[in-house]
Design a protein around this motif. Structure first.
Motif, PDB file in Angstrom:
ATOM      1  N   THR A 189       0.833  -1.315  -0.159  1.00 48.57           N
ATOM      2  CA  THR A 189      -0.137   0.051   0.074  1.00 48.57           C
ATOM      3  C   THR A 189       0.837   1.211   0.180  1.00 48.57           C
ATOM      4  OG1 THR A 189       0.045   0.033   2.559  1.00 48.57           O
ATOM      5  CG2 THR A 189      -1.771  -1.112   1.559  1.00 48.57           C
ATOM      6  N   GLY A 190       2.122   0.989   0.131  1.00 46.57           N
ATOM      7  CA  GLY A 190       3.077   2.319   0.216  1.00 46.57           C
ATOM      8  C   GLY A 190       3.318   2.771   1.450  1.00 46.57           C
ATOM      9  N   LEU A 191       2.383   2.099   2.634  1.00 44.11           N
ATOM     10  CA  LEU A 191       2.504   2.608   3.985  1.00 44.11           C
ATOM     11  C   LEU A 191       2.904   1.631   4.997  1.00 44.11           C
ATOM     12  CD1 LEU A 191      -1.319   3.965   3.679  1.00 44.11           C
ATOM     13  CD2 LEU A 191       0.453   5.372   3.639  1.00 44.11           C
ATOM     14  N   LEU A 192       3.783   0.653   4.582  1.00 41.75           N
ATOM     15  CA  LEU A 192       4.370  -0.030   5.402  1.00 41.75           C
ATOM     16  C   LEU A 192       4.997   0.579   6.585  1.00 41.75           C
ATOM     17  CD1 LEU A 192       4.968  -3.262   5.317  1.00 41.75           C
ATOM     18  CD2 LEU A 192       7.012  -2.911   4.094  1.00 41.75           C
ATOM     19  N   GLY A 193       4.931  -0.022   7.729  1.00 44.01           N
ATOM     20  CA  GLY A 193       5.625   0.421   8.911  1.00 44.01           C
ATOM     21  C   GLY A 193       6.305  -0.786   9.838  1.00 44.01           C
ATOM     22  N   ASP A 194       7.291  -0.433  10.651  1.00 36.90           N
ATOM     23  CA  ASP A 194       7.919  -1.556  11.483  1.00 36.90           C
ATOM     24  C   ASP A 194       7.657  -1.447  12.733  1.00 36.90           C
ATOM     25  OD1 ASP A 194       9.432   0.295  12.747  1.00 36.90           O
ATOM     26  OD2 ASP A 194      11.350  -0.070  11.869  1.00 36.90           O
ATOM     27  N   GLN A 195       7.955  -2.192  13.778  1.00 34.65           N
ATOM     28  CA  GLN A 195       7.482  -2.100  15.137  1.00 34.65           C
ATOM     29  C   GLN A 195       7.808  -0.723  15.907  1.00 34.65           C
ATOM     30  OE1 GLN A 195       6.873  -5.039  17.262  1.00 34.65           O
ATOM     31  NE2 GLN A 195       6.129  -5.651  15.214  1.00 34.65           N
ATOM     32  N   LEU A 196       8.713   0.296  15.252  1.00 35.65           N
ATOM     33  CA  LEU A 196       8.684   1.347  15.736  1.00 35.65           C
ATOM     34  C   LEU A 196       8.087   2.363  15.039  1.00 35.65           C
ATOM     35  CD1 LEU A 196      12.720   1.037  16.873  1.00 35.65           C
ATOM     36  CD2 LEU A 196      10.524   0.679  18.282  1.00 35.65           C
ATOM     37  N   GLY A 197       7.141   2.129  14.004  1.00 34.86           N
ATOM     38  CA  GLY A 197       6.537   3.050  13.151  1.00 34.86           C
ATOM     39  C   GLY A 197       7.252   3.546  12.106  1.00 34.86           C
ATOM     40  N   ARG A 198       8.670   3.054  11.904  1.00 35.60           N
ATOM     41  CA  ARG A 198       9.378   3.604  10.810  1.00 35.60           C
ATOM     42  C   ARG A 198       9.229   3.115   9.404  1.00 35.60           C
ATOM     43  NH1 ARG A 198      14.756   1.868  13.765  1.00 35.60           N
ATOM     44  NH2 ARG A 198      13.738  -0.061  13.565  1.00 35.60           N
ATOM     45  N   PRO A 199       8.603   4.001   8.299  1.00 32.18           N
ATOM     46  CA  PRO A 199       8.524   3.589   7.134  1.00 32.18           C
ATOM     47  C   PRO A 199       9.601   3.009   6.250  1.00 32.18           C
ATOM     48  CG  PRO A 199       8.720   5.815   7.193  1.00 32.18           C
ATOM     49  CD  PRO A 199       8.859   5.510   8.513  1.00 32.18           C
ATOM     50  N   LEU A 200       9.427   2.483   4.940  1.00 28.96           N
ATOM     51  CA  LEU A 200      10.416   1.871   4.278  1.00 28.96           C
ATOM     52  C   LEU A 200      10.623   2.932   3.143  1.00 28.96           C
ATOM     53  CD1 LEU A 200      12.546  -0.186   3.422  1.00 28.96           C
ATOM     54  CD2 LEU A 200      10.531  -1.553   2.696  1.00 28.96           C
ATOM     55  N   ARG A 201      11.808   3.586   3.119  1.00 34.19           N
ATOM     56  CA  ARG A 201      11.903   4.609   2.126  1.00 34.19           C
ATOM     57  C   ARG A 201      13.290   4.447   1.054  1.00 34.19           C
ATOM     58  NH1 ARG A 201       7.536   5.265   2.709  1.00 34.19           N
ATOM     59  NH2 ARG A 201       6.188   6.708   3.795  1.00 34.19           N
ATOM     60  N   ARG A 244      16.014   6.166  15.154  1.00 35.82           N
ATOM     61  CA  ARG A 244      14.686   6.550  15.349  1.00 35.82           C
ATOM     62  C   ARG A 244      13.789   6.812  14.009  1.00 35.82           C
ATOM     63  NH1 ARG A 244      14.877  10.040  19.723  1.00 35.82           N
ATOM     64  NH2 ARG A 244      15.672   8.122  20.740  1.00 35.82           N
ATOM     65  N   ASP A 245      14.502   7.211  13.045  1.00 30.92           N
ATOM     66  CA  ASP A 245      14.274   7.662  11.659  1.00 30.92           C
ATOM     67  C   ASP A 245      14.618   6.766  10.710  1.00 30.92           C
ATOM     68  OD1 ASP A 245      12.922  10.031  12.721  1.00 30.92           O
ATOM     69  OD2 ASP A 245      14.434  11.158  12.429  1.00 30.92           O
ATOM     70  N   CYS A 246      15.260   6.019  11.135  1.00 33.44           N
ATOM     71  CA  CYS A 246      15.971   4.930   9.940  1.00 33.44           C
ATOM     72  C   CYS A 246      14.894   4.285   9.098  1.00 33.44           C
ATOM     73  CB  CYS A 246      17.110   3.899  10.709  1.00 33.44           C
ATOM     74  SG  CYS A 246      17.817   3.042   9.354  1.00 33.44           S
ATOM     75  N   ASN A 247      15.203   4.645   7.873  1.00 34.89           N
ATOM     76  CA  ASN A 247      14.018   4.147   6.834  1.00 34.89           C
ATOM     77  C   ASN A 247      14.567   3.318   5.813  1.00 34.89           C
ATOM     78  OD1 ASN A 247      15.179   6.123   5.360  1.00 34.89           O
ATOM     79  ND2 ASN A 247      13.268   7.629   5.665  1.00 34.89           N
ATOM     80  N   ARG A 248      15.853   2.636   5.939  1.00 36.61           N
ATOM     81  CA  ARG A 248      16.573   2.231   4.998  1.00 36.61           C
ATOM     82  C   ARG A 248      16.438   0.728   5.064  1.00 36.61           C
ATOM     83  NH1 ARG A 248      19.262   6.183   7.075  1.00 36.61           N
ATOM     84  NH2 ARG A 248      20.390   5.066   8.385  1.00 36.61           N
ATOM     85  N   ALA A 249      16.458   0.135   4.182  1.00 34.86           N
ATOM     86  CA  ALA A 249      16.661  -1.626   3.844  1.00 34.86           C
ATOM     87  C   ALA A 249      17.842  -1.733   3.025  1.00 34.86           C
ATOM     88  CB  ALA A 249      15.528  -2.189   3.378  1.00 34.86           C
ATOM     89  N   ARG A 250      18.635  -2.975   3.148  1.00 37.53           N
ATOM     90  CA  ARG A 250      19.647  -3.342   2.421  1.00 37.53           C
ATOM     91  C   ARG A 250      19.543  -4.612   1.685  1.00 37.53           C
ATOM     92  NH1 ARG A 250      21.718   0.255   6.473  1.00 37.53           N
ATOM     93  NH2 ARG A 250      23.080   1.678   5.638  1.00 37.53           N
ATOM     94  N   LEU A 251      19.767  -4.764   0.477  1.00 38.26           N
ATOM     95  CA  LEU A 251      19.530  -6.031  -0.257  1.00 38.26           C
ATOM     96  C   LEU A 251      21.120  -6.617  -0.583  1.00 38.26           C
ATOM     97  CD1 LEU A 251      17.485  -7.916  -1.474  1.00 38.26           C
ATOM     98  CD2 LEU A 251      17.512  -6.605  -3.518  1.00 38.26           C
ATOM     99  N   SER A 252      21.454  -7.551  -0.336  1.00 37.29           N
ATOM    100  CA  SER A 252      22.741  -8.134  -0.627  1.00 37.29           C
ATOM    101  C   SER A 252      22.930  -8.580  -1.775  1.00 37.29           C
ATOM    102  CB  SER A 252      23.363  -9.088   0.452  1.00 37.29           C
ATOM    103  OG  SER A 252      22.771 -10.299  -0.059  1.00 37.29           O
ATOM    104  N   THR A 253      24.024  -8.666  -2.486  1.00 42.58           N
ATOM    105  CA  THR A 253      24.436  -9.020  -3.766  1.00 42.58           C
ATOM    106  C   THR A 253      23.716 -10.317  -4.025  1.00 42.58           C
ATOM    107  OG1 THR A 253      26.539  -8.131  -2.956  1.00 42.58           O
ATOM    108  CG2 THR A 253      26.245  -9.224  -5.215  1.00 42.58           C
ATOM    109  N   GLU A 254      23.397 -11.158  -2.991  1.00 45.07           N
ATOM    110  CA  GLU A 254      22.936 -12.537  -3.443  1.00 45.07           C
ATOM    111  C   GLU A 254      21.379 -12.608  -2.817  1.00 45.07           C
ATOM    112  OE1 GLU A 254      24.815 -15.601  -1.326  1.00 45.07           O
ATOM    113  OE2 GLU A 254      25.375 -14.295   0.477  1.00 45.07           O
TER     114      GLU A 254
END
Ligand code: SAM
Ligand code: SF4
Ligand code: SF4
Length: 378
Positions: free
Chosen positions: A28-40, A300-310
């Protein structure tokens, strides 16, 4: 000098396969984690290899000719990366950064950029696509990258003194070649360009002012990064960290600075502008940034995900485990299933390592085992 123990662990084996939630989760574009942080923000590592051996990242003693780099078959293909990226974008990602290892070593990386540039955010806008590089292949590739749809680059450079820089990259690579790469990026319109300098006390802190003088007024934003305890191989010690507050104080003694407002929520760098004679920001002189990953947590504002090479998804730079998306991708999961699996992982996220660091006994959160920066990217 004291002896350092550099543990040899291969953190890449620590992962769990991503699974499908029993109840599908739509994007939905509105994903949140346990601390309410979005994925941007999605950082994609496109190779675990590098032609430099920066001691704080890929020390030679560990990353030698016998190091088991990933075989080509283990890497996600460009099509697989783009397919996954599309699902992340559907969950709200607006910015993609390609990294590594050295991303420009991945053959034909401009083809991947072209594919990513065709994606659109939930609001229908183009993505902000950038890349972090050591600059060694930039002169050769800048125009090609721009034509493929790359908007800007961040170039790493730890000093202007050739002796210091050659020792820090540990492959005797000269400053002049990186500067030529930066010029080529500027000429190609890959801006605004950022230059990242990792500051190691006692190694390159005397390069802070020369670097600031060099880039002041060029439109290039120089950012000073605190040396971080990422990975398990760099022999990190707190006494080699130069806190950003000290960097700012040191700069201010010669080049007066005024603090600027953050440019975006979740922005990792604190911004400081060069001041004019009236103490106001001199826009033509530009600005610098400081990234205080060690002394001032910004989880607190960390909205980063990391995708590894594999294809493993990491929820924090200091995670000791990834979520393996490749089996799903290679088992022909549908787009909806991939989006659902990603959502389930993000929903459970509660990582905030930097905030907790100070209160933890050394390595408590990870059992001393952490993924390497060269594997998941910065
Ligand atoms: N090879 C590319 C480069 O150097 O720009 C991209 C990958 S590199 C891992 C990404 C960024 O992480 C670089 O700016 C590098 O200086 C930074 N980095 C690596 N190890 C670090 C550490 N221990 N502490 C702080 N920054 C680090
Ligand atoms: Fe290579 Fe970048 Fe790591 Fe240096 S910081 S070793 S250039 S991946
Ligand atoms: Fe984000 Fe982890 Fe860094 Fe905190 S420590 S800012 S959660 S990557």
């Amino acid at each position: 000098m004291s002896e350092r123990v550099i543990p040899l662990v291969d953190q890449r084996i620590a992962s769990r396969p991503a699974t499908l939630p029993s109840v599908p989760i739509a994007a939905t574009g509105l994903l949140g984690d346990q601390l309410g942080r979005p994925l941007r923000d999605l950082r994609i590592s496109v190779t675990d290899r590098c032609n430099f051996r920066c001691s704080y990242c890929m020390p030679k003693e560990v990353f030698d000719k016998d190091y088991p780099y990933l075989p080509h078959s283990a890497l996600l293909s460009f099509e697989e990366i783009t397919r996954l990226a599309r699902q992340f974008v559907a969950h709200g990602v607006q910015k993609i950064r390609l990294t590594g290892g050295e991303p420009l070593l991945r053959k034909n990386v401009e083809i991947l950029i072209e594919q990513l540039a065709a994606l659109r955010t939930v609001e229908g806008k183009p993505l902000d696509i950038t890349l972090t590089t050591n600059g060694s292949l930039l002169e050769r590739k800048a125009a090609l990258l721009k034509a493929a749809g790359l908007q800007r680059v961040t170039v790493s450079l730890d000093g202007l003194d050739d002796t210091v820089f050659r020792a820090m990259n540990d492959v005797d690579y000269p400053v002049a070649d990186v500067l030529r790469g930066i010029e080529a990026a500027q000429a190609a319109g890959l801006g605004p360009i950022k230059v990242n300098m990792v500051v190691k006390r006692g190694t390159n802190d005397h390069e802070i002012l020369p670097m600031a003088r060099h880039f002041k007024g060029t439109g290039i934003v120089l950012r000073f990064i605190e040396y971080m305890d990422v990975g398990a191989t760099n022999g990190w010690r707190m006494d080699e960290v130069m806190p950003s507050a000290d960097v700012v104080k040191h700069l201010h003694s010669e080049l007066p600075l005024v603090q600027l407002a953050p440019s975006a929520p979740g922005e990792t760098a604190e911004r400081w502008g060069y001041a004019d004679a009236h103490g106001q920001h001199d826009v033509a002189a530009g600005e610098i940034g400081v990234i205080s990953s060690v002394t001032q947590a910004f989880c607190r504002d960390c909205n980063r995900a990391r995708l590894s090479t594999e294809g493993k998804l990491y929820l924090c730079l200091f995670a000791n485990e990834g979520h393996d998306l490749k089996p799903l991708v290679r088992a022909n999961a549908t787009d909806e299933q991939l989006a659902s699996a990603i959502a389930a992982i993000w929903h459970r996220r509660s990582d905030r390592y930097s905030e907790l660091r100070a209160s933890l006994p050394p390595d408590a959160s990870t059992g001393g085992r952490r993924v390497e920066m060269s594997y998941i990217g910065g």
